[in-house]
Scaffold this active site. Structure first.
Site, mmCIF file in Angstrom:
data_model
loop_
_atom_site.group_PDB
_atom_site.id
_atom_site.type_symbol
_atom_site.label_atom_id
_atom_site.label_comp_id
_atom_site.label_asym_id
_atom_site.label_seq_id
_atom_site.Cartn_x
_atom_site.Cartn_y
_atom_site.Cartn_z
ATOM 1 N N SER A 196 14.226 23.147 11.684
ATOM 2 C CA SER A 196 14.173 21.737 12.100
ATOM 3 C C SER A 196 12.915 20.997 11.655
ATOM 4 C CB SER A 196 14.325 21.637 13.616
ATOM 5 O OG SER A 196 15.659 21.886 13.951
ATOM 6 N N LYS A 214 13.481 18.158 9.413
ATOM 7 C CA LYS A 214 13.894 16.843 9.933
ATOM 8 C C LYS A 214 12.786 15.786 9.776
ATOM 9 C CE LYS A 214 17.164 19.204 12.935
ATOM 10 N NZ LYS A 214 17.455 19.785 14.247
ATOM 11 N N TYR A 236 22.959 19.374 5.813
ATOM 12 C CA TYR A 236 22.148 19.722 6.982
ATOM 13 C C TYR A 236 21.734 21.209 6.965
ATOM 14 C CZ TYR A 236 20.809 20.742 11.738
ATOM 15 O OH TYR A 236 20.112 21.196 12.834
ATOM 16 N N TYR A 266 11.955 18.780 21.380
ATOM 17 C CA TYR A 266 13.153 18.699 22.233
ATOM 18 C C TYR A 266 12.771 18.522 23.699
ATOM 19 C CZ TYR A 266 14.249 20.972 17.886
ATOM 20 O OH TYR A 266 14.290 21.280 16.561
ATOM 21 N N VAL A 275 13.477 26.567 14.597
ATOM 22 C CA VAL A 275 13.834 27.873 15.165
ATOM 23 C C VAL A 275 13.476 29.057 14.245
ATOM 24 C CG1 VAL A 275 15.617 27.128 16.813
ATOM 25 C CG2 VAL A 275 16.271 27.693 14.453
#
Ligand code: GLN
Length: 309
Positions: free
Chosen positions: A64, A67, A191, A243, A261
């Site tokens: 991630s 991103k 993605y 998050y 992760v």
């Protein structure tokens, strides 16, 4: 030994008893095979000087953290149009949660949760092919990192496709609300590939240096994004980058950060440096357990924080 080298050594000693703790991301089988005892940290300052130790040169799955780069790229291409399709609020939910999407009619809370990043992938795809879009993302990161050797780990991609049921659910759900424009399989390919890019702590820290320097690569002088945009990307990293643990990360570390992760964390110290840290074991929120502890220690010892008065 420089002061920074001494602080990094001290940080390593402080977290040493915890190395190997946490749980590697076993829902993606290729990530479950990574050695949980790895630990690396790199600090790149505004002159491009690298201070690092441990496994800071080993490539790992950035997951991630990608991103941050895709958000930057989509803002360069589409600007504020993004905010019609993705929000800017912390979700307070896990990264792969679907719960808010129904009430909020397929508009994800922010670009750093999976649903938000999938919309960003859709915008980057923009009617093109997944392969070309993935090449564009990789080339963008290579330009930022000043390193042409960055690549997508195909084994991780295959593993993500094989087990990506939740991401497929998110994508289909949003397509049902009209918030994806391209075929779901193409969007997911983009993605999964961006998440499967492999980079080291050093490469990561170098590639995000523009976020510590008002949107400009401080080494080459190239303006990557405007100062305002860099400030806003940092704001989103601080409020949403971890998050449902973003508040806790701000409390403990006090820096804009983005986790993945794969066990990596990227943290920005405005006007000073960027930090990349990697330790594969995750905490309950899916963020690197030892990586977070290392950043907490480093921030405390160095005094780096966006909240110092
Ligand atoms: N590829 C991972 C997923 O989609 C990324 C999640 C993460 O790094 N938090 O589940």
């Amino acid at each position: 030994m420089s002061d920074l080298e001494a602080i990094l050594e001290e940080t390593r000693a402080a977290i040493a008893p915890k190395i190997g703790t946490g749980k590697v991301a076993d829902y993606i089988p290729a990530l479950a095979r990574v050695d949980p005892n790895k630990f690396g940290i790199a600090v790149v300052d505004l002159e491009g000087k690298v201070t690092s130790l441990g496994d800071a040169h080993d490539p790992f799955s950035i997951q991630s953290i990608s991103k941050v780069f895709t958000l930057t790229l989509v803002l360069c291409r589409h600007g504020a149009r993004l905010w019609k399709r993705v929000g800017r609020e912390p979700s307070g939910s896990p990264f792969n949660s679907i719960v808010q999407l129904e009430n909020e009619r397929g508009i994800p809370r922010n670009p750093f949760i999976n649903a938000g990043a999938i919309v960003v992938s859709d915008m980057l795809l923009g009617g093109g092919t997944a392969a070309v879009t993935v090449d564009q993302i990789t080339e963008f990161i290579e330009t930022l990192a000043h390193d042409p050797s960055i690549s997508v780990d195909r084994e991780v991609v295959a593993s993500e496709i094989e087990t990506g049921y939740r991401n497929a659910a998110l994508a289909n759900f949003m397509r049902g609300f009209g918030n994806l424009e391209n075929p779901v399989d193409q969007v997911l390919e983009v993605y999964f590939c961006q998440c499967s890019i492999a980079m080291s702590c050093v490469q990561l820290a170098r590639s995000a240096l523009f976020l510590a320097a008002g949107g400009k690569d401080p080494v080459t002088g190239q303006q990557i994004v405007s100062q305002e945009r860099a400030r806003r990307i940092n704001a989103l990293m601080l409020s949403c980058g971890h998050y449902d643990a973003s508040g806790d990360f701000a409390f403990r570390v006090g820096l804009p950060g983005k986790s993945g992760v794969g066990g990596g964390i990227l943290a920005v110290v405005p006007n000073r440096c960027v930090i990349g840290v990697w330790s594969p074991g995750l905490n309950a929120n899916g963020n690197s357990l030892v990586g977070t502890l290392a950043l907490e220690h480093l921030a405390a010892k160095s005094g780096w924080s966006v909240f110092v008065g």
